[in-house]
Design an enzyme around this catalytic site. Sequence first.
Site, PDB file in Angstrom:
ATOM      1  N   GLU A  32      42.422 -97.623 -32.486  1.00 18.42           N
ATOM      2  CA  GLU A  32      43.719 -97.159 -31.989  1.00 18.42           C
ATOM      3  C   GLU A  32      43.543 -96.354 -30.716  1.00 18.42           C
ATOM      4  O   GLU A  32      42.458 -95.867 -30.439  1.00 18.42           O
ATOM      5  CB  GLU A  32      44.370 -96.212 -33.028  1.00 18.42           C
ATOM      6  CG  GLU A  32      44.528 -96.831 -34.363  1.00 18.42           C
ATOM      7  CD  GLU A  32      45.046 -95.846 -35.401  1.00 18.42           C
ATOM      8  OE1 GLU A  32      45.503 -94.751 -35.019  1.00 18.42           O
ATOM      9  OE2 GLU A  32      44.973 -96.200 -36.580  1.00 18.42           O
ATOM     10  N   TYR A  61      50.883 -92.782 -36.462  1.00 14.84           N
ATOM     11  CA  TYR A  61      49.565 -93.377 -36.720  1.00 14.84           C
ATOM     12  C   TYR A  61      48.976 -93.051 -38.094  1.00 14.84           C
ATOM     13  O   TYR A  61      47.806 -93.318 -38.339  1.00 14.84           O
ATOM     14  CB  TYR A  61      48.566 -92.988 -35.624  1.00 14.84           C
ATOM     15  CG  TYR A  61      48.565 -91.512 -35.275  1.00 14.84           C
ATOM     16  CD1 TYR A  61      48.191 -90.553 -36.201  1.00 14.84           C
ATOM     17  CD2 TYR A  61      48.933 -91.097 -33.999  1.00 14.84           C
ATOM     18  CE1 TYR A  61      48.190 -89.214 -35.877  1.00 14.84           C
ATOM     19  CE2 TYR A  61      48.935 -89.746 -33.667  1.00 14.84           C
ATOM     20  CZ  TYR A  61      48.563 -88.815 -34.609  1.00 14.84           C
ATOM     21  OH  TYR A  61      48.557 -87.488 -34.290  1.00 14.84           O
ATOM     22  N   LYS A  67      36.368 -89.770 -26.779  1.00  4.97           N
ATOM     23  CA  LYS A  67      37.169 -89.283 -25.646  1.00  4.97           C
ATOM     24  C   LYS A  67      36.734 -89.977 -24.361  1.00  4.97           C
ATOM     25  O   LYS A  67      35.534 -90.050 -24.060  1.00  4.97           O
ATOM     26  CB  LYS A  67      36.979 -87.779 -25.491  1.00  4.97           C
ATOM     27  CG  LYS A  67      37.411 -87.006 -26.729  1.00  4.97           C
ATOM     28  CD  LYS A  67      38.804 -86.493 -26.601  1.00  4.97           C
ATOM     29  CE  LYS A  67      38.724 -85.052 -26.227  1.00  4.97           C
ATOM     30  NZ  LYS A  67      39.894 -84.293 -26.237  1.00  4.97           N
ATOM     31  N   CYS A  98      40.069 -61.131   4.403  1.00  9.08           N
ATOM     32  CA  CYS A  98      41.258 -61.741   3.800  1.00  9.08           C
ATOM     33  C   CYS A  98      42.009 -62.588   4.833  1.00  9.08           C
ATOM     34  O   CYS A  98      42.325 -62.098   5.920  1.00  9.08           O
ATOM     35  CB  CYS A  98      42.179 -60.647   3.258  1.00  9.08           C
ATOM     36  SG  CYS A  98      43.719 -61.322   2.598  1.00  9.08           S
ATOM     37  N   CYS A 118      45.579 -60.774   5.455  1.00 10.29           N
ATOM     38  CA  CYS A 118      45.803 -59.450   6.039  1.00 10.29           C
ATOM     39  C   CYS A 118      44.581 -58.915   6.778  1.00 10.29           C
ATOM     40  O   CYS A 118      44.620 -57.810   7.319  1.00 10.29           O
ATOM     41  CB  CYS A 118      46.233 -58.452   4.954  1.00 10.29           C
ATOM     42  SG  CYS A 118      44.915 -58.039   3.814  1.00 10.29           S
ATOM     43  N   CYS A 135      48.909 -56.325   1.349  1.00  7.67           N
ATOM     44  CA  CYS A 135      48.573 -57.736   1.594  1.00  7.67           C
ATOM     45  C   CYS A 135      49.743 -58.596   1.071  1.00  7.67           C
ATOM     46  O   CYS A 135      50.058 -58.556  -0.125  1.00  7.67           O
ATOM     47  CB  CYS A 135      47.268 -58.059   0.881  1.00  7.67           C
ATOM     48  SG  CYS A 135      46.748 -59.756   1.020  1.00  7.67           S
TER      49      CYS A 135
HETATM   50  S1  IVH Z   1      44.601 -89.692 -36.964  1.00 12.26           S
HETATM   51  C1  IVH Z   1      43.122 -87.717 -40.665  1.00 12.26           C
HETATM   52  N1  IVH Z   1      45.195 -91.202 -34.910  1.00 12.26           N
HETATM   53  O1  IVH Z   1      44.233 -86.354 -32.295  1.00 12.26           O
HETATM   54  C2  IVH Z   1      43.456 -88.353 -39.375  1.00 12.26           C
HETATM   55  N2  IVH Z   1      45.128 -88.848 -34.580  1.00 12.26           N
HETATM   56  O2  IVH Z   1      41.769 -84.455 -33.344  1.00 12.26           O
HETATM   57  C3  IVH Z   1      44.482 -87.619 -38.626  1.00 12.26           C
HETATM   58  N3  IVH Z   1      45.721 -88.153 -32.294  1.00 12.26           N
HETATM   59  O3  IVH Z   1      45.446 -83.964 -34.530  1.00 12.26           O
HETATM   60  C4  IVH Z   1      44.649 -87.974 -37.232  1.00 12.26           C
HETATM   61  N4  IVH Z   1      46.101 -90.156 -31.495  1.00 12.26           N
HETATM   62  O4  IVH Z   1      47.102 -85.048 -32.916  1.00 12.26           O
HETATM   63  C5  IVH Z   1      45.000 -89.942 -35.345  1.00 12.26           C
HETATM   64  N5  IVH Z   1      45.747 -92.678 -33.209  1.00 12.26           N
HETATM   65  C6  IVH Z   1      45.565 -91.426 -33.639  1.00 12.26           C
HETATM   66  C7  IVH Z   1      45.724 -90.308 -32.785  1.00 12.26           C
HETATM   67  C8  IVH Z   1      45.488 -89.018 -33.298  1.00 12.26           C
HETATM   68  C9  IVH Z   1      46.090 -88.869 -31.223  1.00 12.26           C
HETATM   69  C10 IVH Z   1      45.583 -86.683 -32.292  1.00 12.26           C
HETATM   70  C11 IVH Z   1      46.197 -85.979 -33.448  1.00 12.26           C
HETATM   71  C12 IVH Z   1      45.084 -85.253 -34.137  1.00 12.26           C
HETATM   72  C13 IVH Z   1      44.017 -85.218 -33.089  1.00 12.26           C
HETATM   73  C14 IVH Z   1      42.673 -85.366 -33.750  1.00 12.26           C
END
Ligand code: IVH
Length: 675
Positions: free
Chosen positions: A111, A224, A317, A412, A415, A436
Site C-alpha cells: 500500500e 486502510y 520511507k 548585520c 543595521c 535593528c
Molecule cells: S496501517 C496496525 N497503512 O502511518 C497498522 N498506516 O506509523 C496501522 N499510515 O499511524 C497502520 N498510510 O497514520 C497503515 N497504508 C497505511 C498507511 C498508514 C499511512 C500512517 C498511519 C500510521 C502511521 C504508521
Amino acid sequence: MSESERILELRNQLHEHNYHYYIENQPLISDQEFDQLMAELIRLEAAHPEMADANSPTQRVGSDLSNDFPTFEHQRPMLSLANTYSKDEVAEFYERVRQGLGGEEFELCCELKFDGLSISLHYEDGQLVRAVTRGDGVKGDVVTPNVRTIRSIPLKLDVGGDWPKQFEIRGEVLMPWTSFEGLNAERERREEPLFANPRNAASGTLKSKTTAVVAQRRLDAYLYYLLLGEEDLGALPSDTGHYELMQRARNWGFRVSDAMCKVSSLQEVFDFIDHWDEARHSLPVATDGIVLKVNSLRQQRALGMTAKSPRWAIAYKFKAEQQSTVLREVTYQVGRTGVVTPVANMDPVQLAGTVVRRATLHNADFIRQLDLHTGDHVLVEKGGEIIPKIVGVDSAYDGLPRGPRVEFITHCPECGTPLVQADGEAMIYCPNENHCPPQIKGRIEHFVSRRAMGIDSIGPETVDDLYRAGLVRDVADLYQLTPDQINGRDGTRERSAQRTIAGINASRQVPFERVLFALGIRLVGETAARTLARQFGNIDALAAASADDLMRVDGIGERMAQSIRSWFADADNAFLIERLRSQGLQMQISAADDAARSDTLAGKTIVISGVFERHSRDEYKRIIEQHGGTNTGSISKKTSFVLAGANMGPAKLEKARKLGVEIIDENRFLEMLPS
Ligand code: IVH
C-alpha cells in the site's frame, strides 16, 4: 552548564517544540533538528538515571491531544508502524516474517503510506457515530463534527450492504496538494503564518473549533485498516485477508486506494516501491513511503505485536528527493531574535514538483563543515517540509576549479552592527536588539501573535507599515495608536481600523503569563513564562530576582536565567515595562488565580481518565497542580485516586479495581477543594 541543567533545558525546549508541532501545527525547527535535540536528551538521561522524570519529552512519542475536544479511549490502541529506509531492511522484514511463520507461504499487501494524520471511524447500524484522532495512541480527540465535513467519508452506508452492525475503520485524513496550495496562498494574503506541509495543515484543520472552516478546507481521507469483532470475522470465508476486507470496505462506500495490491515475492515488493517512488509525484495527496502488511488475518495473529507496532507490517520511507544545482550567492536573513540565517541562492532546479531557487544553510558551522564555495554544485533536498535544504556539495564535480570560499558575514546586513556568537552556541546574532529593524518588527509581530497578546487584526505587513510610518517603534507605541493613524494606511478601511484598536484595547486584559511571553525575552517560551509568572507573581519580583533565585525554579537553567537577567538589566526594557504598565497591561497574576491556590492535594498522585462536563481535562490538570497535587498518566499502587469522567476506559477501570485505587467523579473532586 552542567549536564543536569542541560537536561532541564532540553526538556523545556522539546516540550515547547512539541507544542508548536502537534498543537499549533507551526513547527519552529526542522524534524531533523528536533530529532537531534531529542537524541541529545535521550543520551544525557541515560547517563543520569537520577534525573528520570515520567513527564520528560523522551517518555512519549508526542501527542496530538488538545484541550478543546472530548477524548475517547481507543478500543484497541492505535499503533504505529516500524519504519525502514532501505531495501535491505525490507528484505530483512520479509525474512523475519518467513521465519516467524515457520516457512509457510504468505502474501503481502502493498500500500501507499499516506502522509496525513490517522483517524479512527466508528460505525453503528451503518451510521458514522464517532471519529477519533490517534492522540497518544491510547486515547484520542473526538472530532466527529469536523470529520463529517469530509466528503469522501460516508456518513450513512447503503441500506442492504453486507456491512456489520458495528465496526471500526481506520485511515488517514489528508489535505490534497491543491487545497494546501490554495490555503497557503490565502494565508499569505491575510498575513497569517504558512503551514509547513499538508500534514500540518490537515492536522490544524481537523482541530479547528469551527466546522465551517473545516468544510472549506476540502480534506480527503483514505482508509486502510478495518477492525471487526470476533463474531463478524468468524462469519467471513476462511481465506479472507486484509486486502479482501479493504475491497469490501470499498464496496460499502469508503475511499480505498487503487494502488493497494497483493504480492507473493520480494521482487514484486521492490517493483512496487520503484514504481511509486516516481509515480507518487502525480498523486493528488502527499505520500511518504509504502506500507507492507501480511495479508492473511490468521498469519497476522500468529505473528502478533511488539509493544509499539505489529510484527506483520512495516513501513518503507521514500528517500527525500535530491537535486544538484549551482550555488550563486549566500544572503543573510535577520530574524526576530536577531539570529542571522544564511540562505543559499541557487540556479533554479526542479525538485519534488516545484522550482527551487533558495534553500536554508542553517548556520555558520554548517557552512564551514561543507567547506562551501560560491559556484559549487550543491545537493538540495526536500523532505516532508516545504523549505528545501542544502545537504552537501556534489562530489561529481570534485577537482574542478572553485569560486571563493563562503565566509559568514561579520556585520548585520540590516543595521551594520558587528555580529556576535554566544559561547557554545551555533547561532550568530545581531546584538543590536533595540535598533535593528527586523528585530524591532519581529518583536512587535511576536507580541501581537495569537499565543502572546492575541491581537489578530495586526499582521506582519501592518507592522511593517506602522514601523515605516514611524508610528510604532516598540510594542508600547501600539497602545497610543488612534483609528485615523491606522485608517487609510495602505488602503485600510475604517471598520478594520476600529477592529484593530478594539483588539489592542482588549489585550490589556491578557493574563500576566502571556504578557511575559509576549515580551520576547530570549529563551523564554510559553511554558517558562507560565512557570515564572506563577513563581514570582508579578513583574517587579521577577525583575528583582537574581540569577540564583531564577535557577532555583524548576525548569529554569543557567542560560535562561542569564537571558532574563540581562533583559531586565537593560534600561530600555525597564522603561518599556513602565510604559506598558501605565497603559494598563497585566503585570501580575490575577487575584482569582492566586486565590485558587491551596495545598489540599499536596502529596497526592492523581490519574485523570474519561470525559468531563464541568472542566476540560487540561483545566483539571491545572487545578490539581494549583492545589499541590501531581497528575500522572497511568494507575499504579502509588495512585491516590482516579478522577474519572464518563467513558473511562475498561482497562483503567479494571486496573483501579485490582489495585484498590479509589475512583472519584468530578463533583466529589471539586467538593474536596476550598471554594
Ligand atoms: S496501517 C496496525 N497503512 O502511518 C497498522 N498506516 O506509523 C496501522 N499510515 O499511524 C497502520 N498510510 O497514520 C497503515 N497504508 C497505511 C498507511 C498508514 C499511512 C500512517 C498511519 C500510521 C502511521 C504508521
